[in-house]
Scaffold this motif. Structure first.
Motif, mmCIF file in Angstrom:
data_model
loop_
_atom_site.group_PDB
_atom_site.id
_atom_site.type_symbol
_atom_site.label_atom_id
_atom_site.label_comp_id
_atom_site.label_asym_id
_atom_site.label_seq_id
_atom_site.Cartn_x
_atom_site.Cartn_y
_atom_site.Cartn_z
ATOM 1 N N THR A 30 0.802 -1.322 -0.081
ATOM 2 C CA THR A 30 0.038 -0.187 -0.001
ATOM 3 C C THR A 30 0.890 1.352 0.051
ATOM 4 O O THR A 30 0.570 2.111 -0.518
ATOM 5 N N LEU A 31 2.061 1.264 0.852
ATOM 6 C CA LEU A 31 2.726 2.522 1.156
ATOM 7 C C LEU A 31 3.937 2.623 0.252
ATOM 8 O O LEU A 31 4.357 3.750 -0.084
ATOM 9 N N ASP A 32 4.392 1.659 -0.006
ATOM 10 C CA ASP A 32 5.867 1.699 -0.585
ATOM 11 C C ASP A 32 6.008 2.199 -2.085
ATOM 12 O O ASP A 32 6.898 2.824 -2.483
ATOM 13 N N PRO A 33 4.835 2.161 -3.007
ATOM 14 C CA PRO A 33 5.091 2.779 -4.162
ATOM 15 C C PRO A 33 5.327 4.366 -4.076
ATOM 16 O O PRO A 33 5.927 4.708 -5.074
ATOM 17 N N SER A 34 5.062 5.067 -3.082
ATOM 18 C CA SER A 34 5.477 6.259 -2.846
ATOM 19 C C SER A 34 6.931 6.655 -2.626
ATOM 20 O O SER A 34 7.158 7.573 -2.376
ATOM 21 N N LEU A 35 7.267 5.735 -1.798
ATOM 22 C CA LEU A 35 8.419 5.628 -1.075
ATOM 23 C C LEU A 35 9.822 4.962 -1.865
ATOM 24 O O LEU A 35 10.943 5.617 -1.896
ATOM 25 N N GLY A 36 9.697 3.756 -2.433
ATOM 26 C CA GLY A 36 10.589 3.162 -3.140
ATOM 27 C C GLY A 36 11.531 2.564 -2.211
ATOM 28 O O GLY A 36 12.985 2.580 -2.506
ATOM 29 N N ALA A 37 11.273 2.018 -1.069
ATOM 30 C CA ALA A 37 12.160 1.431 -0.140
ATOM 31 C C ALA A 37 12.450 -0.091 -0.760
ATOM 32 O O ALA A 37 13.650 -0.518 -0.408
ATOM 33 N N PHE A 38 11.766 -0.789 -1.198
ATOM 34 C CA PHE A 38 11.932 -2.154 -1.593
ATOM 35 C C PHE A 38 12.255 -2.455 -3.121
ATOM 36 O O PHE A 38 11.375 -1.722 -4.082
ATOM 37 N N LEU A 39 13.220 -3.150 -3.485
ATOM 38 C CA LEU A 39 13.211 -3.622 -4.784
ATOM 39 C C LEU A 39 12.561 -4.969 -5.095
ATOM 40 O O LEU A 39 12.150 -5.235 -6.241
ATOM 41 N N THR A 40 12.392 -5.706 -4.056
ATOM 42 C CA THR A 40 11.875 -6.956 -4.159
ATOM 43 C C THR A 40 11.099 -7.382 -3.023
ATOM 44 O O THR A 40 11.690 -7.540 -1.846
ATOM 45 N N LEU A 41 10.003 -7.871 -3.199
ATOM 46 C CA LEU A 41 9.095 -8.591 -2.097
ATOM 47 C C LEU A 41 9.373 -9.934 -2.110
ATOM 48 O O LEU A 41 9.133 -10.840 -3.251
ATOM 49 N N ASN A 42 9.260 -10.612 -0.679
ATOM 50 C CA ASN A 42 9.203 -11.985 -0.549
ATOM 51 C C ASN A 42 7.964 -12.796 -0.948
ATOM 52 O O ASN A 42 6.972 -12.403 -0.025
ATOM 53 N N GLU A 43 7.389 -13.101 -2.254
ATOM 54 C CA GLU A 43 6.178 -13.481 -2.529
ATOM 55 C C GLU A 43 5.802 -14.816 -1.739
ATOM 56 O O GLU A 43 4.423 -15.355 -1.838
ATOM 57 N N ASN A 44 6.818 -15.568 -1.284
ATOM 58 C CA ASN A 44 6.453 -16.754 -0.568
ATOM 59 C C ASN A 44 6.360 -16.392 1.153
ATOM 60 O O ASN A 44 6.493 -17.477 1.879
ATOM 61 N N LEU A 45 6.431 -15.124 1.380
ATOM 62 C CA LEU A 45 6.521 -14.834 2.694
ATOM 63 C C LEU A 45 5.374 -15.611 3.729
ATOM 64 O O LEU A 45 5.484 -16.247 4.808
ATOM 65 N N LEU A 46 3.854 -15.544 3.210
ATOM 66 C CA LEU A 46 2.707 -16.232 4.136
ATOM 67 C C LEU A 46 3.120 -17.536 4.228
ATOM 68 O O LEU A 46 2.895 -18.262 5.226
#
Length: 471
Positions: A30-46
């Motif tokens: 929700t929030l990172d698109p305006s910050l750009g803190a992450f390059l990759t998210l862990n899609e297997n996190l859950l």
């Protein structure tokens, strides 16, 4: 909510690791698109969270990891187009130790390419923005990790510090950042910039959270010949009574500070005096020249370390019919700042210039270390600003030398190999300010004890999440 509080809720069964992971995953989306803190998210996190044993010491704790620290099966780019599609087949020791205790990798955070920068504007992908003012930088090179923790997109994060890359962004984003003693945390799996200076360090919004991560990560590693056999005792140290320590304010180089930084220094000294510390000014004569030596030694090591990116083994491979053409086409993909430092490093190591530049810088480093040892015979801790001012506007440092001066107060600890901790200590025009404590070699726990005393005495007055808290 702070990391140690999340851990306690999981241990009591009030929340599951999957629920924690879900909250932070949705918050980043929700929030990172305006910050750009992450390059990759862990899609297997859950899915990974489902398999965590709630009884493990770090069960349910999600961690953001700077993208120059390799994560098995999860893309690691070092902020460079050369590693844009690199999926590591192995895990950094620091990450492996956190995961073994139940922590989960939320994703990989943005950085200046290969750790070379002080603003995260030199990422090959996009700049990261400061959560307190999106028009300003978060610092660098661990700007993505600092922004993620400040905005509570992750309760804690890992960064790396070669000349201030954990502490400077921590200061500009109003969080804590620790550069451990060189060797205290294994460098295995950290993509090398300058091997004699690099250190992995934690970033968090409380001292207790730093201790939580350091107890998990620190210690001897047979995969890193430079790692130290110093058993971690960070959380235990925080529970011990704090003696009245001798604090030395280093005055060398303290010119050009903003009014807020000067005010933060005065107020911090008053707090520690109120806690029974003895405070006096001390001299570290070589510190103002440390920046000069750093920008000889670090590029020299970078020139050697980055020679491996030639298109022959891994990462991006440029097109060409002959070997030289392939190498040229591959290395042309480096960003401008990386090219600049590789060229400087190659020059200072070249025949006829080695002794004039590299040799003299190494001699200076030995002198700086000797002065630090002498200082710590007089005092228990040193105090310095982390940065001379709050976060600066994006695009306002086009001159490379002006950007290099952002590291004025931080490079000394790396050259000396000693631990340093940046802590939130004030505000200027709505922007956070940080100061840093330095301790003798191997006395990392002392830093955290003093910082916790400051945190408790000021009742966390300098800490807040600008976008609200996740939990």
């Amino acid at each position: 909510m702070l990391a140690y509080e999340i851990r306690a809720k999981v241990a009591r069964g009030e929340v599951s690791p999957r629920e924690v992971a879900q909250v932070y995953l949705e918050r980043v989306r929700t929030l990172d698109p305006s910050l750009g803190a992450f390059l990759t998210l862990n899609e297997n996190l859950l899915e990974e969270a489902e398999g965590v044993d709630p009884g493990l010491p770090l069960a349910g704790l999600v961690v953001a990891v700077k993208d120059n620290i390799v994560t098995q099966g999860l893309r690691t780019t070092a902020g460079s187009r050369l590693l844009e599609n690199f999926i590591p087949p192995y895990e950094a020791t620091a990450v492996a130790r956190l995961k073994a205790m139940g922590a989960l990798v939320l994703g990989k955070t943005n950085l200046d390419e290969f750790g070379m920068g002080s603003s995260t504007e030199h990422s090959a992908f996009f700049p990261t923005r400061n959560p307190f003012d999106p028009g300003r930088v978060p610092g660098g090179s661990s700007g993505g990790s600092a922004a993620a923790v400040a905005a509570d997109l992750a309760p804690v994060a890992l960064g790396s510090d070669t000349g201030g890359s954990v502490r400077q962004p921590a200061a500009l984003c109003g969080v804590y950042g620790l550069k451990p003693t060189y060797g205290r945390v294994s460098r295995y799996g950290l993509i090398a910039y300058a091997s004699s200076l690099d250190q992995i360090g934690p970033m968090a919004r409380s001292v207790r959270d730093l201790a939580l991560l350091m107890d998990a990560m620190a210690g001897l590693d047979p995969l890193d010949a430079t790692s130290l056999d110093l058993p971690p005792r960070f959380q235990r140290a925080l529970a011990e009574p704090l003696p009245a320590l001798r604090l030395g304010l280093v005055r060398e180089g303290l010119w050009g500070n903003s009014p807020g930084v000067e005010r933060a220094l005065e107020e911090a000294l008053a707090v520690w005096q109120g806690l029974g510390f003895s405070v006096r000014e001390v001299s570290w004569p070589s510190l103002p020249l440390a920046l000069n030596a750093y920008y000889i030694l670090a590029p020299a090591e970078a020139s050697s370390n980055l020679a491996r990116y030639d298109g022959s083994l891994y990462g991006y491979r440029g097109e060409g019919e002959e070997g030289v053409q392939v190498v040229e086409a591959t290395r042309a993909r480096f960003g401008l700042e990386v090219k600049r430092r590789v060229l400087v490093g190659t020059f200072v190591l070249s025949s006829g210039y080695y002794e004039a530049y590299y040799g003299r810088a190494q001699a200076f480093r030995r002198r700086l270390k000797a002065e630090a040892r002498a200082l710590f015979a007089e005092v228990d801790l040193l105090l310095l600003p982390t940065t001379p001012h709050p976060a600066f506007p994006l695009g306002s440092r086009p001159d490379p030398l002006a950007m290099y001066r952002e590291d004025l107060y931080t490079v000394g600890a790396n050259l000396a190999g000693i631990p340093a901790l940046s802590f939130p200590a004030g505000w200027e025009e709505g922007l956070p300010l940080g100061l840093q404590l330095l301790a003798p070699w191997g006395e990392d726990e002392r830093l955290l004890r003093a910082a916790l005393a400051f945190e408790e005495a000021t009742d966390r007055a300098f800490l807040k999440a600008p976008l609200g808290e996740a939990l």
